[in-house]
Motif scaffolding. Structure first.
Motif, PDB file in Angstrom:
ATOM      1  N   VAL A  66      -6.772  -3.970  -4.471  1.00 32.90           N
ATOM      2  CA  VAL A  66      -7.516  -2.716  -4.572  1.00 32.90           C
ATOM      3  C   VAL A  66      -6.566  -1.553  -4.839  1.00 32.90           C
ATOM      4  O   VAL A  66      -6.835  -0.421  -4.450  1.00 32.90           O
ATOM      5  N   ASP A  67      -5.466  -1.827  -5.528  1.00 32.86           N
ATOM      6  CA  ASP A  67      -4.474  -0.777  -5.749  1.00 32.86           C
ATOM      7  C   ASP A  67      -5.023   0.381  -6.586  1.00 32.86           C
ATOM      8  O   ASP A  67      -4.673   1.536  -6.350  1.00 32.86           O
ATOM      9  N   GLU A  68      -5.888   0.109  -7.529  1.00 28.05           N
ATOM     10  CA  GLU A  68      -6.457   1.194  -8.338  1.00 28.05           C
ATOM     11  C   GLU A  68      -7.381   2.082  -7.504  1.00 28.05           C
ATOM     12  O   GLU A  68      -7.376   3.303  -7.658  1.00 28.05           O
ATOM     13  N   GLU A  69      -8.149   1.458  -6.596  1.00 28.58           N
ATOM     14  CA  GLU A  69      -9.024   2.242  -5.722  1.00 28.58           C
ATOM     15  C   GLU A  69      -8.206   3.103  -4.766  1.00 28.58           C
ATOM     16  O   GLU A  69      -8.544   4.261  -4.502  1.00 28.58           O
ATOM     17  N   ILE A  70      -7.110   2.548  -4.252  1.00 29.63           N
ATOM     18  CA  ILE A  70      -6.243   3.312  -3.353  1.00 29.63           C
ATOM     19  C   ILE A  70      -5.608   4.474  -4.114  1.00 29.63           C
ATOM     20  O   ILE A  70      -5.575   5.605  -3.615  1.00 29.63           O
ATOM     21  N   ALA A  71      -5.129   4.216  -5.323  1.00 26.44           N
ATOM     22  CA  ALA A  71      -4.518   5.281  -6.121  1.00 26.44           C
ATOM     23  C   ALA A  71      -5.523   6.397  -6.398  1.00 26.44           C
ATOM     24  O   ALA A  71      -5.188   7.583  -6.298  1.00 26.44           O
ATOM     25  N   ALA A  72      -6.751   6.028  -6.726  1.00 26.69           N
ATOM     26  CA  ALA A  72      -7.780   7.038  -6.998  1.00 26.69           C
ATOM     27  C   ALA A  72      -8.108   7.844  -5.740  1.00 26.69           C
ATOM     28  O   ALA A  72      -8.224   9.080  -5.799  1.00 26.69           O
ATOM     29  N   PRO A  85       0.801  -1.230   0.000  1.00 22.84           N
ATOM     30  CA  PRO A  85       0.000   0.000   0.000  1.00 22.84           C
ATOM     31  C   PRO A  85       0.835   1.282   0.000  1.00 22.84           C
ATOM     32  O   PRO A  85       0.492   2.250  -0.671  1.00 22.84           O
ATOM     33  N   GLN A  86       1.952   1.283   0.729  1.00 21.19           N
ATOM     34  CA  GLN A  86       2.767   2.494   0.800  1.00 21.19           C
ATOM     35  C   GLN A  86       3.490   2.789  -0.505  1.00 21.19           C
ATOM     36  O   GLN A  86       3.998   3.880  -0.693  1.00 21.19           O
ATOM     37  N   ASN A  87       3.514   1.838  -1.435  1.00 25.46           N
ATOM     38  CA  ASN A  87       4.179   2.033  -2.727  1.00 25.46           C
ATOM     39  C   ASN A  87       3.215   2.406  -3.848  1.00 25.46           C
ATOM     40  O   ASN A  87       3.624   2.508  -5.004  1.00 25.46           O
ATOM     41  N   ILE A  88       1.960   2.591  -3.530  1.00 24.02           N
ATOM     42  CA  ILE A  88       0.965   2.939  -4.548  1.00 24.02           C
ATOM     43  C   ILE A  88       0.979   4.452  -4.753  1.00 24.02           C
ATOM     44  O   ILE A  88       0.827   5.226  -3.810  1.00 24.02           O
ATOM     45  N   ALA A  89       1.194   4.858  -5.985  1.00 27.13           N
ATOM     46  CA  ALA A  89       1.237   6.288  -6.319  1.00 27.13           C
ATOM     47  C   ALA A  89      -0.173   6.822  -6.516  1.00 27.13           C
ATOM     48  O   ALA A  89      -1.036   6.119  -7.063  1.00 27.13           O
ATOM     49  N   PRO A  90      -0.424   8.053  -6.093  1.00 26.52           N
ATOM     50  CA  PRO A  90      -1.747   8.638  -6.306  1.00 26.52           C
ATOM     51  C   PRO A  90      -2.038   8.830  -7.789  1.00 26.52           C
ATOM     52  O   PRO A  90      -1.146   9.148  -8.571  1.00 26.52           O
ATOM     53  N   ALA A  91      -3.275   8.629  -8.152  1.00 25.15           N
ATOM     54  CA  ALA A  91      -3.696   8.844  -9.537  1.00 25.15           C
ATOM     55  C   ALA A  91      -3.869  10.340  -9.772  1.00 25.15           C
ATOM     56  O   ALA A  91      -4.088  11.116  -8.842  1.00 25.15           O
TER      57      ALA A  91
END
Length: 129
Positions: A106-112, A45-51
């Motif tokens: 859920v990486d796309e949801e987290i990024a969004a 999770p900490q490596n997911i970049a914001p969209a």
């Protein structure tokens, strides 16, 4: 057998260079394969970049309320992503080199959500303070 036997002399020779090279290549390939397999895992999770998200056009109060909702939504999403990553790593280490998290990710949801939160924070800092 005589001490000058070719069998004894051969056993005391150093290991040929090509065998060392083959051993090093094998170790490098094994390490590389491990990295490739872990790359297939769910992202931490900490490596997911914001969209990238367009800045909101709502009022300050609406932005504050939306930011609070996003913060509340992120907790369960991050936990679900951690579980997906842990499942991938455990399965790949114990059973087969195949990521299994599929629907758990859920990486796309987290990024969004992160992107929207950042956009709200930036707009709020410019307009509401």
């Amino acid at each position: 057998m005589h001490l000058a036997s070719p069998h004894i002399a051969r056993s005391r020779r150093p290991v040929p260079q090509h065998r060392r090279l083959v051993a090093r290549i094998g170790a490098c390939l094994a390490a590389g394969l491990s990295l490739v397999l872990l790359a297939g895992c769910a992202t931490a999770p900490q490596n997911i970049a914001p969209a990238e998200v367009a800045p909101p056009t709502s009022s300050c109060a609406e932005m504050e309320a939306r930011h609070a909702r996003i913060a509340a939504e992120l907790g369960p999403l991050v936990e679900r992503q951690r579980e997906a990553r842990a499942a991938d790593i455990a399965f790949m280490a114990l059973v087969a080199p195949i990521p299994i998290s599929g629907g758990m990710r859920v990486d796309e949801e987290i990024a969004a959500a992160l992107g929207e939160a950042r956009a709200i924070e930036a707009r709020h800092a410019r307009i509401c303070r």
